[in-house]
Design a protein around this motif. Structure first.
Motif, PDB file in Angstrom:
ATOM      1  N   GLU A 365       0.799  -1.229   0.000  1.00  0.00           N
ATOM      2  CA  GLU A 365       0.000   0.000   0.000  1.00  0.00           C
ATOM      3  C   GLU A 365       0.829   1.275   0.000  1.00  0.00           C
ATOM      4  OE1 GLU A 365      -2.238  -0.721   3.497  1.00  0.00           O
ATOM      5  OE2 GLU A 365      -3.257  -2.480   2.658  1.00  0.00           O
ATOM      6  N   SER A 366       2.086   1.198   0.410  1.00  0.00           N
ATOM      7  CA  SER A 366       2.910   2.398   0.545  1.00  0.00           C
ATOM      8  C   SER A 366       4.120   2.330  -0.379  1.00  0.00           C
ATOM      9  CB  SER A 366       3.384   2.550   2.003  1.00  0.00           C
ATOM     10  OG  SER A 366       4.407   3.511   2.101  1.00  0.00           O
ATOM     11  N   MET A 367       4.269   3.339  -1.254  1.00  0.00           N
ATOM     12  CA  MET A 367       5.428   3.378  -2.139  1.00  0.00           C
ATOM     13  C   MET A 367       6.712   3.573  -1.342  1.00  0.00           C
ATOM     14  SD  MET A 367       4.438   2.640  -5.088  1.00  0.00           S
ATOM     15  CE  MET A 367       6.021   2.938  -5.879  1.00  0.00           C
ATOM     16  N   MET A 368       6.638   4.284  -0.227  1.00  0.00           N
ATOM     17  CA  MET A 368       7.816   4.500   0.605  1.00  0.00           C
ATOM     18  C   MET A 368       8.333   3.172   1.163  1.00  0.00           C
ATOM     19  SD  MET A 368      10.076   6.468   1.921  1.00  0.00           S
ATOM     20  CE  MET A 368       9.435   8.133   1.749  1.00  0.00           C
ATOM     21  N   VAL A 369       7.421   2.350   1.705  1.00  0.00           N
ATOM     22  CA  VAL A 369       7.821   1.054   2.244  1.00  0.00           C
ATOM     23  C   VAL A 369       8.301   0.149   1.118  1.00  0.00           C
ATOM     24  CG1 VAL A 369       7.069  -0.973   3.540  1.00  0.00           C
ATOM     25  CG2 VAL A 369       6.218   1.282   4.169  1.00  0.00           C
ATOM     26  N   ARG A 370       7.679   0.250  -0.050  1.00  0.00           N
ATOM     27  CA  ARG A 370       8.111  -0.565  -1.183  1.00  0.00           C
ATOM     28  C   ARG A 370       9.542  -0.218  -1.592  1.00  0.00           C
ATOM     29  NH1 ARG A 370       4.145  -1.702  -6.274  1.00  0.00           N
ATOM     30  NH2 ARG A 370       2.688  -1.809  -4.523  1.00  0.00           N
ATOM     31  N   GLU A 371       9.884   1.085  -1.522  1.00  0.00           N
ATOM     32  CA  GLU A 371      11.253   1.493  -1.821  1.00  0.00           C
ATOM     33  C   GLU A 371      12.225   0.935  -0.783  1.00  0.00           C
ATOM     34  OE1 GLU A 371      12.943   3.385  -4.183  1.00  0.00           O
ATOM     35  OE2 GLU A 371      11.144   2.995  -5.362  1.00  0.00           O
ATOM     36  N   ASN A 481     -10.808  -5.978 -16.120  1.00  0.00           N
ATOM     37  CA  ASN A 481     -11.216  -4.590 -15.969  1.00  0.00           C
ATOM     38  C   ASN A 481     -10.093  -3.777 -15.322  1.00  0.00           C
ATOM     39  OD1 ASN A 481     -13.684  -5.347 -16.974  1.00  0.00           O
ATOM     40  ND2 ASN A 481     -14.670  -5.508 -14.961  1.00  0.00           N
ATOM     41  N   ASN A 482      -9.738  -2.678 -15.939  1.00  0.00           N
ATOM     42  CA  ASN A 482      -8.668  -1.809 -15.409  1.00  0.00           C
ATOM     43  C   ASN A 482      -7.374  -2.603 -15.194  1.00  0.00           C
ATOM     44  OD1 ASN A 482      -7.742   0.693 -14.734  1.00  0.00           O
ATOM     45  ND2 ASN A 482      -8.580   0.689 -12.655  1.00  0.00           N
ATOM     46  N   TYR A 483      -7.083  -3.477 -16.140  1.00  0.00           N
ATOM     47  CA  TYR A 483      -6.003  -4.464 -16.019  1.00  0.00           C
ATOM     48  C   TYR A 483      -4.643  -3.814 -15.783  1.00  0.00           C
ATOM     49  CZ  TYR A 483      -2.961  -8.373 -17.380  1.00  0.00           C
ATOM     50  OH  TYR A 483      -2.007  -9.346 -17.417  1.00  0.00           O
ATOM     51  N   ASN A 484      -4.286  -2.820 -16.585  1.00  0.00           N
ATOM     52  CA  ASN A 484      -2.949  -2.223 -16.500  1.00  0.00           C
ATOM     53  C   ASN A 484      -2.701  -1.559 -15.152  1.00  0.00           C
ATOM     54  OD1 ASN A 484      -2.238  -3.048 -19.070  1.00  0.00           O
ATOM     55  ND2 ASN A 484      -3.061  -1.200 -20.035  1.00  0.00           N
ATOM     56  N   HIS A 485      -3.702  -0.845 -14.651  1.00  0.00           N
ATOM     57  CA  HIS A 485      -3.552  -0.210 -13.331  1.00  0.00           C
ATOM     58  C   HIS A 485      -3.392  -1.275 -12.251  1.00  0.00           C
ATOM     59  CE1 HIS A 485      -4.221   2.338  -9.843  1.00  0.00           C
ATOM     60  NE2 HIS A 485      -5.156   1.491  -9.458  1.00  0.00           N
ATOM     61  N   TYR A 486      -4.200  -2.308 -12.349  1.00  0.00           N
ATOM     62  CA  TYR A 486      -4.179  -3.382 -11.358  1.00  0.00           C
ATOM     63  C   TYR A 486      -2.812  -4.058 -11.327  1.00  0.00           C
ATOM     64  CZ  TYR A 486      -6.380  -7.135  -8.628  1.00  0.00           C
ATOM     65  OH  TYR A 486      -6.743  -8.011  -7.639  1.00  0.00           O
ATOM     66  N   SER A 488       0.165  -2.881 -12.477  1.00  0.00           N
ATOM     67  CA  SER A 488       1.247  -2.002 -12.029  1.00  0.00           C
ATOM     68  C   SER A 488       1.219  -1.801 -10.519  1.00  0.00           C
ATOM     69  CB  SER A 488       1.166  -0.651 -12.738  1.00  0.00           C
ATOM     70  OG  SER A 488      -0.033   0.030 -12.405  1.00  0.00           O
ATOM     71  N   TYR A 489       0.020  -1.839  -9.922  1.00  0.00           N
ATOM     72  CA  TYR A 489      -0.101  -1.623  -8.477  1.00  0.00           C
ATOM     73  C   TYR A 489       0.412  -2.837  -7.688  1.00  0.00           C
ATOM     74  CZ  TYR A 489      -2.152  -0.253  -4.006  1.00  0.00           C
ATOM     75  OH  TYR A 489      -2.324   0.094  -2.684  1.00  0.00           O
ATOM     76  N   TYR A 490       0.122  -4.039  -8.170  1.00  0.00           N
ATOM     77  CA  TYR A 490       0.442  -5.241  -7.386  1.00  0.00           C
ATOM     78  C   TYR A 490       1.712  -5.962  -7.826  1.00  0.00           C
ATOM     79  CZ  TYR A 490      -4.046  -4.842  -5.054  1.00  0.00           C
ATOM     80  OH  TYR A 490      -5.087  -4.387  -4.301  1.00  0.00           O
ATOM     81  N   LYS A 491       2.259  -5.639  -8.978  1.00  0.00           N
ATOM     82  CA  LYS A 491       3.481  -6.282  -9.426  1.00  0.00           C
ATOM     83  C   LYS A 491       4.614  -6.002  -8.435  1.00  0.00           C
ATOM     84  CE  LYS A 491       6.563  -6.444 -13.484  1.00  0.00           C
ATOM     85  NZ  LYS A 491       6.448  -7.872 -13.800  1.00  0.00           N
ATOM     86  N   ASP A 492       5.417  -7.024  -8.134  1.00  0.00           N
ATOM     87  CA  ASP A 492       6.556  -6.948  -7.212  1.00  0.00           C
ATOM     88  C   ASP A 492       6.153  -6.834  -5.740  1.00  0.00           C
ATOM     89  OD1 ASP A 492       8.472  -7.172  -9.196  1.00  0.00           O
ATOM     90  OD2 ASP A 492       8.502  -5.020  -9.566  1.00  0.00           O
ATOM     91  N   THR A 493       4.892  -7.061  -5.422  1.00  0.00           N
ATOM     92  CA  THR A 493       4.480  -7.079  -4.011  1.00  0.00           C
ATOM     93  C   THR A 493       4.606  -8.498  -3.459  1.00  0.00           C
ATOM     94  OG1 THR A 493       2.152  -7.465  -4.568  1.00  0.00           O
ATOM     95  CG2 THR A 493       2.874  -5.164  -4.362  1.00  0.00           C
ATOM     96  N   PHE A 494       4.619  -8.614  -2.137  1.00  0.00           N
ATOM     97  CA  PHE A 494       4.681  -9.922  -1.481  1.00  0.00           C
ATOM     98  C   PHE A 494       3.259 -10.367  -1.143  1.00  0.00           C
ATOM     99  CE2 PHE A 494       8.968  -8.419  -0.971  1.00  0.00           C
ATOM    100  CZ  PHE A 494       9.736  -9.571  -1.080  1.00  0.00           C
ATOM    101  N   GLN A 495       2.883 -11.530  -1.647  1.00  0.00           N
ATOM    102  CA  GLN A 495       1.534 -12.031  -1.471  1.00  0.00           C
ATOM    103  C   GLN A 495       1.564 -13.467  -0.956  1.00  0.00           C
ATOM    104  OE1 GLN A 495      -1.091 -10.068  -1.900  1.00  0.00           O
ATOM    105  NE2 GLN A 495       0.059  -8.350  -2.795  1.00  0.00           N
TER     106      GLN A 495
END
Length: 515
Positions: A365-371, A481-486, A488-495
């Motif tokens: 959820e946070s770009m800062m934490v992702r960095e 639906n809204n595939y590209n946004h979805y 880009s938001y979740y790529k490289d996250t830990f799931q």
């Protein structure tokens, strides 16, 4: 590039042969005969290492060392002395010297000190890269030939070992390892697809230890032997993160290191409830419907954990006294530790810690934490920082002085996802990115592990036509639906929730204080 050395010694004129030797090895050497000149040289120039005589007239070596450290705090200093007095050694070590040589020194000793303190990283990198290259083929063959869950546990341990070994080496080796881990996860997914339903439907002897076995096979036997058990369940805790924790607490405990296999979905609602109840999710819903919460319900999915532990103890006709607590931040952890002495009368104390799971969600959820946690190594580093600077240190310091047998485990791990695969579901389909359940799921069967009959996997089915699908490797589910946004938001996250070595093969650690 020539490395630059400073050598301070009041008998420097007698060391010319040593200096010539070092120069022949490609080092530039500046020599001075007293501490004041050494300090002045450090103000004027940068050095890669300082050789410092301890016994010089005027400003002593130890006094010089203090001032050099103020000017060049990162430069290693090697103390050279005739004295072997313990007090002088302790003072030098306390002032953070890099090494300690006793006169008379020979050129080989000096060269060894330089290699240890200047060239360590490049030497370690070279040797580590060479060792991994030599093992690359063997590990690849083991990945291809793994036929049992024990084989896969061994593969997982080896991959984690090489992740730590190669963490600070060049990119090419890390890329090779990442490719090998990807291959391993693809092969592991085939293995799970082939065997999972057999495990769930078969005899206990035909499957690995799984979530719902832990209390019966590991916790209760310890209590029956008269041991008091302190069970710590760290949500979303991977084997590599255990290795980080082990580096902090290993000196205080003797350690039995195991892996066990999480059930599917590798998600808290399913796996942790299975641990505490000793039952598969469908059995929980059937036997204790008030304690199971379906996916579509708004109620929290893990609010009944204490009661599930009670049901398991009662079902086995046991009389164990126990406590259950959950800490979600440092404040609640500190409060818990302040009152921990009140729990000593129990045969079992259960503590759930949620920090790592919260970190995983915060990173999404946070770009800062992702960095801050941009890759696996950085993710481990943040875990290490939390362990070292949080109440966790206090907790394990207390446990190291106690008479508890300590168990550290988790409900599941997580995997860094990169590859989106499309799935279509109705409005009641759950939101998890690694598994889906619903009535009208539309997907490519070749891309997932599908369970069309949930009863065979002992999973609850809210509707007659409910099915489950699980993502494998580093895949994650994305809606068209809204595939590209979805994406880009979740790529490289830990799931978590799906099938991977990181999610399914998770630590079960038994600690006994060494005191």
């Amino acid at each position: 590039m020539a490395y630059r050395l400073l050598w301070a010694d009041d008998e420097i004129e007698f060391l010319s042969a040593h200096i010539i030797f070092l120069q022949s090895k490609g080092y530039e050497v500046k020599s001075v005969s007293n501490g004041l000149d050494a300090i002045e040289a450090c103000r004027d120039e940068a050095f890669d290492l300082v050789l410092l005589d301890e016994n010089m007239p005027g400003l002593s070596g130890l006094e010089t060392l203090v001032q050099i450290k103020e000017i060049l705090p990162a430069t290693p200093v090697v103390m050279v002395t005739k004295s072997e007095e313990e007090d002088i050694m302790e003072q030098a070590i306390g002032s953070k010297i890099a090494d300690y040589l006793i006169k008379p020194v020979n050129p080989s000793q000096i060269l060894l000190a330089l290699k240890k303190n200047i060239h360590r990283r490049e030497i370690v990198t070279e040797k580590t890269n060479s060792a991994y290259q030599q093992n690359f083929g063997k590990l690849g063959m083991q990945i291809s030939d793994s036929l049992t869950i024990e084989d896969w546990m061994d593969v997982h341990r080896k991959l984690v070992y090489w992740e730590f070994e190669l963490e600070n080496t060049d990119n090419s080796m890390r890329e090779m390892l990442a490719s090998q881990r990807e291959e391993a996860n693809n092969m592991f997914a085939r293995f799970v697809k082939k065997n999972y339903l057999k495990w769930i439907g078969g005899e206990r002897s035909a499957r690995p230890m799984m979530s719902h076995d832990l209390f019966r096979e590991r916790v209760f036997p310890l209590i029956d032997r008269g041991e008091k058990v302190f069970l710590i369940v760290i949500d979303n805790f991977r084997y590599d993160q255990w290795r980080v924790l082990a580096s902090e607490i290993g000196a205080d405990f003797s350690i039995e290191d195991e892996l066990y296999t999480s059930i599917l979905p590798t998600a808290t609602q399913y796996a942790r409830n299975a641990i505490f109840s000793g039952l598969m999710p469908a059995q929980i819903k059937s036997m204790y419907p008030d304690l199971w919460v379906d996916e579509e319900e708004d109620e929290g999915k893990n609010l009944n954990e204490k009661m599930l532990i009670e049901t398991q103890i009662a079902r086995y006709r046991r009389r164990d006294t126990f406590s259950y607590n959950k800490v979600i931040n440092s404040t609640s952890a500190d409060k818990y530790i302040d009152t921990i002495n009140n729990l000593q009368g129990n045969s079992l104390n259960v503590l759930v810690m949620n920090f790592i799971d919260m970190l995983s969600h915060a990173r999404t959820e946070s770009m800062m934490v992702r960095e801050l946690a941009s890759n696996e190594a950085a993710y481990r580093s943040i875990t290490h920082s939390w362990i070292r600077h949080s109440a966790v240190t206090r907790l394990f310091r207390y446990l190291a002085e106690s008479d508890y047998t300590v168990i550290i485990t988790t409900d599941h791990g997580s995997v860094q996802v990169n590859n989106p695969i499309k799935v279509i579901g109705d409005k009641n389909t759950n939101t998890n990115l690694r598994y889906k359940l619903g009535k009208t799921l539309n997907y490519n069967p070749k891309e997932v592990f599908e369970v069309k009959e949930p009863a065979k996997a002992m999973l609850p089915a809210p509707n007659v036509s409910t099915g489950y699908i699980f993502a494998t490797g580093d895949d994650f589910f994305a809606y068209p639906n809204n595939y590209n946004h979805y994406v880009s938001y979740y790529k490289d996250t830990f799931q978590h929730g799906g099938i991977s070595l990181e999610e399914m093969l998770v630590p079960f650690i038994t600690l006994r204080p060494k005191k």
